[in-house]
Design a protein around this motif. Structure first.
Motif, PDB file in Angstrom:
ATOM      1  N   UNK A 112       0.925  -0.939  -0.022  1.00  9.94           N
ATOM      2  CA  UNK A 112      -0.142   0.242   0.116  1.00  9.94           C
ATOM      3  C   UNK A 112       1.120   0.897   0.142  1.00  9.94           C
ATOM      4  N   UNK A 113       1.160   2.151  -0.853  1.00  8.14           N
ATOM      5  CA  UNK A 113       1.183   2.935  -1.263  1.00  8.14           C
ATOM      6  C   UNK A 113       1.404   4.601  -2.163  1.00  8.14           C
ATOM      7  N   UNK A 114       1.574   5.449  -2.103  1.00  9.58           N
ATOM      8  CA  UNK A 114       1.236   6.251  -3.058  1.00  9.58           C
ATOM      9  C   UNK A 114       2.125   7.216  -4.027  1.00  9.58           C
ATOM     10  N   UNK A 115       2.240   7.365  -4.573  1.00 11.39           N
ATOM     11  CA  UNK A 115       3.271   8.063  -5.625  1.00 11.39           C
ATOM     12  C   UNK A 115       2.776  10.115  -6.021  1.00 11.39           C
ATOM     13  N   UNK A 116       4.135  10.351  -5.938  1.00 13.09           N
ATOM     14  CA  UNK A 116       4.347  11.244  -5.701  1.00 13.09           C
ATOM     15  C   UNK A 116       3.823  11.787  -8.516  1.00 13.09           C
ATOM     16  N   UNK A 117       2.586  13.285  -7.489  1.00 12.78           N
ATOM     17  CA  UNK A 117       2.555  13.920  -6.647  1.00 12.78           C
ATOM     18  C   UNK A 117       1.408  13.859  -6.020  1.00 12.78           C
ATOM     19  N   UNK A 125      -8.215  11.425   3.961  1.00 10.62           N
ATOM     20  CA  UNK A 125      -8.164   9.717   3.359  1.00 10.62           C
ATOM     21  C   UNK A 125      -7.052   9.131   3.690  1.00 10.62           C
ATOM     22  N   UNK A 126      -5.835   9.252   3.801  1.00  9.06           N
ATOM     23  CA  UNK A 126      -5.548   8.778   3.307  1.00  9.06           C
ATOM     24  C   UNK A 126      -5.893   8.017   5.108  1.00  9.06           C
ATOM     25  N   UNK A 127      -5.077   8.483   6.349  1.00  2.42           N
ATOM     26  CA  UNK A 127      -5.996   7.713   7.975  1.00  2.42           C
ATOM     27  C   UNK A 127      -6.784   6.982   7.815  1.00  2.42           C
ATOM     28  N   UNK A 128      -8.084   6.741   6.576  1.00  4.82           N
ATOM     29  CA  UNK A 128      -8.823   6.405   6.363  1.00  4.82           C
ATOM     30  C   UNK A 128      -8.718   4.978   5.557  1.00  4.82           C
ATOM     31  N   UNK A 130      -5.177   3.380   5.481  1.00  6.06           N
ATOM     32  CA  UNK A 130      -4.286   2.990   6.269  1.00  6.06           C
ATOM     33  C   UNK A 130      -5.459   2.003   7.484  1.00  6.06           C
ATOM     34  N   UNK A 131      -6.787   2.724   8.035  1.00  8.57           N
ATOM     35  CA  UNK A 131      -7.287   1.645   9.287  1.00  8.57           C
ATOM     36  C   UNK A 131      -8.030   1.037   8.447  1.00  8.57           C
ATOM     37  N   UNK A 132      -8.516   1.027   7.212  1.00 11.24           N
ATOM     38  CA  UNK A 132      -9.216   0.314   6.122  1.00 11.24           C
ATOM     39  C   UNK A 132      -8.119  -1.180   6.104  1.00 11.24           C
ATOM     40  N   UNK A 133      -7.303  -0.493   5.722  1.00 13.36           N
ATOM     41  CA  UNK A 133      -6.582  -1.593   5.413  1.00 13.36           C
ATOM     42  C   UNK A 133      -5.281  -1.937   6.235  1.00 13.36           C
ATOM     43  N   UNK A 134      -6.042  -2.175   7.235  1.00 19.95           N
ATOM     44  CA  UNK A 134      -5.037  -2.636   8.368  1.00 19.95           C
ATOM     45  C   UNK A 134      -3.238  -2.024   8.922  1.00 19.95           C
ATOM     46  N   UNK A 135      -3.671  -0.928   7.363  1.00 18.44           N
ATOM     47  CA  UNK A 135      -2.053  -0.973   7.894  1.00 18.44           C
ATOM     48  C   UNK A 135      -1.021   0.532   8.708  1.00 18.44           C
ATOM     49  N   UNK A 136      -0.245   0.268   9.052  1.00 19.67           N
ATOM     50  CA  UNK A 136       0.317   1.359  10.440  1.00 19.67           C
ATOM     51  C   UNK A 136       1.543   2.039   9.514  1.00 19.67           C
ATOM     52  N   UNK A 138       2.679   4.160   5.071  1.00 19.83           N
ATOM     53  CA  UNK A 138       2.692   4.440   4.031  1.00 19.83           C
ATOM     54  C   UNK A 138       4.122   4.963   3.000  1.00 19.83           C
ATOM     55  N   UNK A 139       4.753   4.072   2.471  1.00 22.90           N
ATOM     56  CA  UNK A 139       5.323   4.164   1.944  1.00 22.90           C
ATOM     57  C   UNK A 139       4.764   5.600   0.565  1.00 22.90           C
ATOM     58  N   UNK A 140       5.953   6.756   0.390  1.00 21.67           N
ATOM     59  CA  UNK A 140       5.823   7.429  -1.156  1.00 21.67           C
ATOM     60  C   UNK A 140       7.037   7.282  -2.507  1.00 21.67           C
ATOM     61  N   UNK A 141       6.558   6.411  -3.142  1.00 21.28           N
ATOM     62  CA  UNK A 141       7.368   6.065  -4.504  1.00 21.28           C
ATOM     63  C   UNK A 141       7.271   7.779  -5.634  1.00 21.28           C
ATOM     64  N   UNK A 142       8.818   8.120  -6.348  1.00 20.50           N
ATOM     65  CA  UNK A 142       7.808   9.235  -7.219  1.00 20.50           C
ATOM     66  C   UNK A 142       7.516   8.106  -8.751  1.00 20.50           C
ATOM     67  N   UNK A 143       7.959   9.511  -9.122  1.00 24.23           N
ATOM     68  CA  UNK A 143       6.806   8.973 -10.332  1.00 24.23           C
ATOM     69  C   UNK A 143       8.046   7.553 -11.095  1.00 24.23           C
ATOM     70  N   UNK A 144       8.493   7.078 -10.685  1.00 22.14           N
ATOM     71  CA  UNK A 144      10.412   5.721 -10.996  1.00 22.14           C
ATOM     72  C   UNK A 144       9.883   5.415 -10.289  1.00 22.14           C
ATOM     73  N   UNK A 145       9.171   5.004  -8.923  1.00 27.19           N
ATOM     74  CA  UNK A 145       8.917   3.842  -8.222  1.00 27.19           C
ATOM     75  C   UNK A 145       9.983   4.161  -7.364  1.00 27.19           C
ATOM     76  N   UNK A 146      11.226   4.982  -7.766  1.00 29.89           N
ATOM     77  CA  UNK A 146      12.347   4.782  -6.243  1.00 29.89           C
ATOM     78  C   UNK A 146      11.157   5.790  -5.345  1.00 29.89           C
ATOM     79  N   UNK A 147      11.917   5.361  -3.616  1.00 24.79           N
ATOM     80  CA  UNK A 147      11.649   5.454  -2.572  1.00 24.79           C
ATOM     81  C   UNK A 147      11.434   6.475  -2.146  1.00 24.79           C
ATOM     82  N   UNK A 148      10.378   7.731  -1.321  1.00 20.20           N
ATOM     83  CA  UNK A 148      10.924   8.529  -0.917  1.00 20.20           C
ATOM     84  C   UNK A 148      10.984   8.914   0.574  1.00 20.20           C
TER      85      UNK A 148
END
Length: 243
Positions: A112-117, A125-128, A130-136, A138-148
């Protein structure tokens, strides 16, 4: 447990008694029959030859069977004890060294992750999600799939609480993820990267070197400027270190 052990010992004692009793009875019986046959032997000694030809191989096979049973049993029990002792001596670090990250990581398609921008991503919405998927987190990736960066749910809660403390009239529903990253720039450094050929021990070593790090991401060669292939959390490492 003590009752089961006593029952097992009684069963073993009974089996040993039966094995010895039957074996001895059979041997004594064969000897007696052989003596009877020998005593009634004809003058040509044919009965004696028959006894030696039939009885001696039979006795030898019995003795060999009994010895093989008991010695093989002892060897098996000794080997079992040896393996059990070896398993007890395996340390968590050795177990991590023998476990590849690619076998235990959360694969990219399962993350479960989000990509820029991130400007249009609202924190509520992010909290909702996270709670619905039981995640604690959130990784953020750029448009190239690199971790930020990695955003933990506790970071969002802390940011919202501080905003309300400083600005009581703040509309929390209007806060975006980018707003939070603008104020919490240190979140971009709380993770590590390893190659796909690494072990969980390598991931733990990287995690230990980075302050407040609970996440390690897997790329082909272990570089930040490569596409993320998977994700190893501190919980995965702890679970796989247990012996």
């Amino acid at each position: 447990m003590a009752y089961d052990d006593n029952l097992a010992r009684r069963g073993q004692s009974l089996r040993d008694t039966l094995a010895i009793g039957i074996t001895l009875t059979s041997i004594i019986g064969v000897i007696i029959l052989s003596l009877i046959v020998i005593m009634k032997d004809d003058e040509d000694g044919s009965n004696i030859n028959m006894v030696f030809t039939a009885v001696l191989p039979l006795m030898g096979s019995w003795i060999g069977t009994v010895l093989a049973y008991y010695f093989s049993k002892d060897n098996f029990e000794a080997a079992t004890r040896s393996v059990s002792e070896m398993a007890k001596n395996v340390t968590p670090q050795e177990k991590l060294k023998s476990t590849a990250v690619k076998d235990k990581m959360i694969k990219r398609e399962q993350m479960f992750y989000k990509k820029a921008p991130l400007g249009g991503l609202m924190l509520v919405d992010i909290l909702d999600e996270l709670n619905s998927g039981e995640w604690s987190r959130l990784p953020i990736l750029n448009n190239s799939g690199h971790i930020e960066s990695v955003i933990h749910r506790s970071d969002i809660d802390r940011y919202m609480a501080e905003r309300l403390r400083r600005y009581p009239a703040t509309d929390l529903s209007a806060l975006t993820l980018q707003d939070m990253l603008n104020e919490y720039s240190d979140l971009e450094s709380h993770f590590g990267v390893v190659s796909e050929k690494s072990t969980l021990a390598d991931a733990k070593s990287v995690m230990d070197k980075v302050p407040n790090c609970k996440d390690v991401f897997v790329t082909q060669n272990g570089n930040l400027n490569e596409e993320v292939m998977g994700w190893v959390t501190n919980a995965i490492i702890v679970a796989n270190a247990q012996v």
